[in-house]
Design an enzyme around this catalytic site. Structure first.
Site, mmCIF file in Angstrom:
data_model
loop_
_atom_site.group_PDB
_atom_site.id
_atom_site.type_symbol
_atom_site.label_atom_id
_atom_site.label_comp_id
_atom_site.label_asym_id
_atom_site.label_seq_id
_atom_site.Cartn_x
_atom_site.Cartn_y
_atom_site.Cartn_z
ATOM 1 N N TRP A 1 0.841 -1.210 0.000
ATOM 2 C CA TRP A 1 0.000 0.000 0.000
ATOM 3 C C TRP A 1 0.871 1.253 0.000
ATOM 4 O O TRP A 1 0.650 2.183 -0.779
ATOM 5 C CB TRP A 1 -0.927 0.001 1.212
ATOM 6 C CG TRP A 1 -1.820 1.219 1.278
ATOM 7 C CD1 TRP A 1 -3.057 1.361 0.695
ATOM 8 C CD2 TRP A 1 -1.548 2.463 1.947
ATOM 9 N NE1 TRP A 1 -3.551 2.619 0.960
ATOM 10 C CE2 TRP A 1 -2.658 3.310 1.726
ATOM 11 C CE3 TRP A 1 -0.480 2.942 2.704
ATOM 12 C CZ2 TRP A 1 -2.728 4.603 2.242
ATOM 13 C CZ3 TRP A 1 -0.546 4.237 3.206
ATOM 14 C CH2 TRP A 1 -1.660 5.056 2.980
ATOM 15 N N ALA B 1 -5.897 -2.936 -1.952
ATOM 16 C CA ALA B 1 -6.147 -3.105 -0.521
ATOM 17 C C ALA B 1 -6.631 -1.823 0.160
ATOM 18 O O ALA B 1 -6.940 -1.836 1.349
ATOM 19 C CB ALA B 1 -4.877 -3.602 0.171
ATOM 20 N N ASP B 2 -6.727 -0.722 -0.585
ATOM 21 C CA ASP B 2 -7.118 0.548 0.017
ATOM 22 C C ASP B 2 -8.602 0.529 0.391
ATOM 23 O O ASP B 2 -9.468 0.264 -0.446
ATOM 24 C CB ASP B 2 -6.843 1.690 -0.970
ATOM 25 C CG ASP B 2 -7.094 3.047 -0.352
ATOM 26 O OD1 ASP B 2 -6.164 3.599 0.262
ATOM 27 O OD2 ASP B 2 -8.234 3.555 -0.461
ATOM 28 N N ILE B 3 -8.894 0.854 1.643
ATOM 29 C CA ILE B 3 -10.272 0.797 2.144
ATOM 30 C C ILE B 3 -11.162 1.810 1.434
ATOM 31 O O ILE B 3 -12.322 1.527 1.117
ATOM 32 C CB ILE B 3 -10.305 1.051 3.674
ATOM 33 C CG1 ILE B 3 -9.455 0.008 4.414
ATOM 34 C CG2 ILE B 3 -11.740 1.030 4.184
ATOM 35 C CD1 ILE B 3 -9.920 -1.412 4.224
ATOM 36 N N TRP C 1 -11.527 7.786 -5.205
ATOM 37 C CA TRP C 1 -11.309 8.511 -3.943
ATOM 38 C C TRP C 1 -12.137 9.792 -3.917
ATOM 39 O O TRP C 1 -12.754 10.131 -2.908
ATOM 40 C CB TRP C 1 -9.827 8.848 -3.768
ATOM 41 C CG TRP C 1 -9.006 7.745 -3.186
ATOM 42 C CD1 TRP C 1 -9.323 6.942 -2.133
ATOM 43 C CD2 TRP C 1 -7.702 7.334 -3.629
ATOM 44 N NE1 TRP C 1 -8.303 6.043 -1.895
ATOM 45 C CE2 TRP C 1 -7.291 6.266 -2.785
ATOM 46 C CE3 TRP C 1 -6.835 7.761 -4.630
ATOM 47 C CZ2 TRP C 1 -6.083 5.624 -2.917
ATOM 48 C CZ3 TRP C 1 -5.609 7.111 -4.781
ATOM 49 C CH2 TRP C 1 -5.232 6.064 -3.928
#
Length: 290
Positions: A222, A241-243, A283
């Protein structure tokens, strides 16, 4: 003092750039004046001012600096940081018929803007690991204002030698965890010893950089991907894997659960070679609720 006017291909939404940069309290921003001041380390450290004087469709900027000897390099650097060398039209066209087309319509003209240096991006990324955005920003601000340098109202991250000489106890007093303190100090020591050569990264492939970074204590995929995205501006990076990205995809596809890695891998195939823009706009969709 010097100043230079630069025209950029539109669309380019500088107001959105400033909104996103304002999340970091270390950035010197005046949204009313459409202005940001950034640190630059060349022959001499100086603040560089970037002011938007155009529109989203016809973007024009004034870049100002202090010392003439670094002018050409600063202009090149600023163009790279703000993605002025490449039109966003190609990116918009690529996603116009994709499963992310609605997000790209809403956030059209939002560029991928880099951190001022790979070094500051690496330290910031390590500090931000596994923290909520608000406390991560506070912790980074404490670190830089305690050990860095303020020139012309702009904060510069502390030099590697300074970081290498900080004690874990000093960072613990700023509310760093034991391990995070060790990781940050370790970066300074690795650079100082010559084991970590960040100046080589622009000439290296994404895979080579990730391999180099994950050798560092406290740096996983990450953090390495974050450096590729915001330290180097690489165009085809997607942190699975970024929430935040997982939540954005869950919302985008009206799912009751977060997507699996396999699902994300299937979706992202058609988004290449601009996965970084898919990441950025996802994002943005979470940050703005749109």
């Amino acid at each position: 003092m010097w100043k230079e006017q630069i025209s950029v291909d539109g669309p380019y939404a500088f107001d959105r750039v400033l909104q996103r940069m304002s999340i970091d309290p270390l950035n010197h921003i005046d949204e009313g004046k459409q202005m940001v001041k950034l640190p630059y380390t060349g022959a001499k450290k100086q603040a560089v001012t970037i002011t938007g004087i155009g529109t989203t469709q016809d973007p024009v900027f004034i870049v100002e600096g202090t010392y003439e000897e670094d002018r050409k390099e600063i202009i090149r650097h600023v163009k790279d940081l703000f993605h002025w060398n490449h039109s966003l039209n190609e990116v918009d066209l690529h996603f116009s018929s994709s499963t992310l087309s609605n997000i790209f319509d809403v956030h059209k003209g939002t560029p991928l803007v880099r951190e001022p240096s790979v070094y500051s991006c690496l330290l910031k990324s390590i500090i931000h690991q596994q923290l909520n955005m608000a406390f991560a920003a506070v912790l980074t601000e404490r670190f830089v204002t305690t050990y860095g340098e303020n020139i012309e109202d702009v904060w510069f991250y502390p030099e590697p030698q300074t970081v290498a000489e900080i004690t874990v106890e000093e960072l613990r007093a700023l509310q760093f965890s034991q391990r995070k303190a060790e990781y940050v100090i370790g970066v300074g020591k690795k650079i100082l010893s010559g084991e970590l050569e960040l100046d080589r990264f622009p000439e290296m492939s994404d895979e080579e950089i990730i391999e180099e970074l994950v050798k560092l204590r406290g740096v996983g995929p990450w953090t390495a991907q974050n450096v590729l995205l915001f330290g180097l501006g690489r165009m085809d990076i997607f942190p699975f894997a970024d929430i935040g990205i997982q939540n954005a995809l869950k919302k985008q596809f009206n799912m009751e659960r977060k997507p699996t890695i396999l699902e994300m891998e299937e979706w992202t195939e058609s988004w290449r070679p601009y996965l970084s823009y898919a990441s950025l706009y996802l994002w943005r969709s979470i940050e703005t609720g749109k």
